[in-house]
Design a protein around this motif. Structure first.
Motif: not given
Length: 128
Positions: A17-24
């Motif tokens: 989730g944290r990585q997905m938020r960073a990618e977004i």
């Protein structure tokens, strides 16, 4: 209040989730815009990226397809983020060029090269 220890699966879900938020964020998008783009509620995507809910695989694939990132790359980066244990060493996708930023084909010649002023009369020495 009794706190419980998180399982390895819950910790990995939070890292994804944290990585997905960073990618977004790296793609200059927002959680709301991404949720609209993939057809889910903003609150649902927010719950996924904050680790409050387990992230469904179809959501991972939809977000990755929209970002242009392979899902296995996102998961590998999340695992790297998890192993870093708080260290800011996880990689994110580099920003893509946006239309308002000039590209190499639109570069103009430097003004200094076009100047007819002799070097000894140049003003560059004033800025040392």
């Amino acid at each position: 209040m009794v706190s419980r220890v998180k399982t390895a699966a819950e910790e990995f879900n939070e890292a994804v989730g944290r990585q997905m938020r960073a990618e977004i964020a790296a793609s200059r998008s927002s959680i709301a815009a991404m949720a609209r783009g993939i057809g889910i509620a903003r609150s649902a995507l927010d719950n996924y990226v904050t680790g409050k809910r387990a992230i469904p695989v179809p959501v991972v694939y939809s977000v990755c397809a929209t970002l242009g990132v392979d899902p296995h790359v996102l998961l590998a980066r999340a695992e790297e983020r998890l192993r870093a244990d708080g260290e800011p060493t996880a990689r994110i996708t580099p920003l893509r060029r946006t239309p308002d930023v000039t590209g190499p084909r639109e570069d103009s010649r430097e003004v200094a090269f076009e100047s007819r002023v002799r070097h000894d009369a140049d003003s560059d020495d004033l800025y040392d």
